[in-house]
Design a protein around this motif. Structure first.
Motif, PDB file in Angstrom:
ATOM      1  N   VAL A   1       6.987   8.913  -0.212  1.00 37.22           N
ATOM      2  CA  VAL A   1       5.961   7.903  -0.442  1.00 37.22           C
ATOM      3  C   VAL A   1       6.712   6.561  -0.058  1.00 37.22           C
ATOM      4  CG1 VAL A   1       5.417   6.804  -1.820  1.00 37.22           C
ATOM      5  CG2 VAL A   1       6.332   9.529  -2.853  1.00 37.22           C
ATOM      6  N   TYR A   2       5.458   5.984   1.021  1.00 37.98           N
ATOM      7  CA  TYR A   2       5.619   5.198   1.660  1.00 37.98           C
ATOM      8  C   TYR A   2       5.252   3.913   1.080  1.00 37.98           C
ATOM      9  CZ  TYR A   2       7.124   8.008   6.012  1.00 37.98           C
ATOM     10  OH  TYR A   2       7.455   9.440   6.256  1.00 37.98           O
ATOM     11  N   VAL A   3       5.157   3.150   1.469  1.00 44.32           N
ATOM     12  CA  VAL A   3       5.133   1.526   0.932  1.00 44.32           C
ATOM     13  C   VAL A   3       4.847   0.702   2.416  1.00 44.32           C
ATOM     14  CG1 VAL A   3       5.318  -0.184  -0.977  1.00 44.32           C
ATOM     15  CG2 VAL A   3       6.458   2.269  -1.355  1.00 44.32           C
ATOM     16  N   ASP A   4       3.557   0.145   2.642  1.00 40.55           N
ATOM     17  CA  ASP A   4       3.321  -0.643   3.685  1.00 40.55           C
ATOM     18  C   ASP A   4       3.341  -1.655   2.743  1.00 40.55           C
ATOM     19  OD1 ASP A   4       2.567  -1.582   5.926  1.00 40.55           O
ATOM     20  OD2 ASP A   4       0.928  -1.181   5.988  1.00 40.55           O
ATOM     21  N   THR A   5       4.262  -2.876   3.277  1.00 33.42           N
ATOM     22  CA  THR A   5       4.430  -4.113   3.102  1.00 33.42           C
ATOM     23  C   THR A   5       3.429  -5.372   4.024  1.00 33.42           C
ATOM     24  OG1 THR A   5       6.365  -4.563   4.115  1.00 33.42           O
ATOM     25  CG2 THR A   5       6.335  -3.908   1.735  1.00 33.42           C
TER      26      THR A   5
ATOM     27  N   ILE B   1       0.926  -1.622  -0.039  1.00 37.07           N
ATOM     28  CA  ILE B   1       0.509  -0.032  -0.292  1.00 37.07           C
ATOM     29  C   ILE B   1       0.934   1.417   0.025  1.00 37.07           C
ATOM     30  CG2 ILE B   1      -1.984   1.370   1.474  1.00 37.07           C
ATOM     31  CD1 ILE B   1      -2.595  -1.332   0.632  1.00 37.07           C
ATOM     32  N   ILE B   2       0.720   2.205  -0.476  1.00 38.29           N
ATOM     33  CA  ILE B   2       1.223   3.196  -0.602  1.00 38.29           C
ATOM     34  C   ILE B   2       0.699   4.388   0.230  1.00 38.29           C
ATOM     35  CG2 ILE B   2       2.117   5.092  -2.452  1.00 38.29           C
ATOM     36  CD1 ILE B   2       3.335   3.113  -4.501  1.00 38.29           C
ATOM     37  N   GLY B   3       0.743   5.209   0.718  1.00 32.96           N
ATOM     38  CA  GLY B   3       0.656   6.374   1.363  1.00 32.96           C
ATOM     39  C   GLY B   3       1.405   7.465   1.601  1.00 32.96           C
ATOM     40  N   VAL B   4       1.598   8.859   0.153  1.00 36.23           N
ATOM     41  CA  VAL B   4       2.154  10.097   0.099  1.00 36.23           C
ATOM     42  C   VAL B   4       1.351  10.828   0.764  1.00 36.23           C
ATOM     43  CG1 VAL B   4       2.545  11.560  -1.756  1.00 36.23           C
ATOM     44  CG2 VAL B   4       1.791   9.334  -2.483  1.00 36.23           C
TER      45      VAL B   4
END
Length: 301
Positions: free
Chosen positions: A61-65, A49-52
């Protein structure tokens, strides 16, 4: 004499760690808004999931994994690990999240990956608010710092929003100079349709027993927008007929409760009225069938 243009930094930041360590809670806290579902059960996150986050002088630009874990008995388990490992490539910084109160073999699995990571790595020690003896924190920092050359070590409480500004300042220092990667008004790369499925699954994870949620997934059959109204029809897939009965509950009460809770979450997130219809169907062995996983959206990042 012209005024110099302020320097902007932007880049991708992967959030990695074992299941249930607080990555999604951290993402939501950093953004100040919910984009990743959260429950008390491990392996709630199944997709990247990307959160900007737009802050002064930077766009993060965070990438939750999904949580990295040792169990690989099903195709779903392997997909979750692959999604987390792929996120370590082509990012500008990596945040490794650990729990201040507990260490496990899955944490070891995460640390075993660090030597191959090319980007700067920041260690986040989460849940420090739950640490009864704060004197334990310094030895923990020293112990973990000895295992990798971290760019920084930042203790935080994602649940309470503590020390997140310090974390972001450390991250900004790791990012390259460059233009924004997303428009200023964009929060995530995921659609409302995707978020609707996730919010239903969140209620399944929260409202069912220990094992059953892992045998469920959600497929959106219809998503129609009429002004500030969303009409959504969704299928909840389970693996056995007995599981279908449990999800529906006596006289349909459990399914109604799940639907109502998911609808209220959608209305908060979409800022719109939602009409939600749910059905439950059986698809035997879907979680260990790679073709079924792809058809249900588990090959899309």
């Amino acid at each position: 004499m012209s005024t110099p243009t302020p320097t902007l930094r932007s880049g991708f930041v992967a959030l990695v760690g074992r299941p249930n360590v607080g990555k999604s809670t951290l993402l939501n806290a950093l953004l100040g808004q919910k984009v990743s579902i959260v429950t008390r059960k491990p392996q709630t996150t199944r997709h990247r999931i990307i959160g900007v986050h737009h802050i002064e002088g930077a766009q993060l630009v965070y990438v939750d994994t999904p949580g990295l874990h040792a169990a690989t008995r099903t195709a779903m388990n392997r997909y979750l690990n692959d999604a987390a490992i792929r996120a370590l490539d082509d990012v500008d910084a990596v945040v490794v999240v650990v729990d201040a109160t507990r260490w496990s073999d899955d944490d070891e699995l995460v640390f075993a990956r660090l030597p191959s990571v090319r980007a700067p790595v920041i260690l986040v020690i989460n849940k420090v608010d739950r640490l009864a003896d704060k004197a334990r924190l310094l030895p923990l920092i020293e112990q973990l710092s000895a295992r990798h050359d971290f760019a920084a070590v930042v203790p935080v409480s994602a649940r309470r929003g503590k020390n997140l500004d310090a974390l972001e300042q450390e991250l900004v220092a790791c990012l390259p100079e460059g233009p924004p990667l997303f428009p200023e008004d964009q929060l995530t790369d995921r659609s409302e349709r995707f978020m609707a499925a996730e919010l239903i699954r969140e209620q399944l994870m929260a409202g069912l027993g220990e094992e059953l949620p892992y045998a469920t997934t959600v497929e959106i059959e219809a998503f129609e927008q009429e002004g500030r109204l969303r009409r959504i029809a969704a299928l909840i897939w389970v693996e056995r007929p007995g599981q279908k009965k449990i999800v529906i509950g006596e006289d349909g009460r459990r399914l109604k409760h799940i639907g109502r809770a998911a609808r209220l979450e959608m209305e908060r997130l979409f800022d719109a009225r939602v009409h939600l219809q749910l059905w439950v169907k059986v698809r035997e062995g879907w979680s260990d069938d790679e073709r079924a996983l792809r058809s249900l959206g588990y090959g899309e990042g």
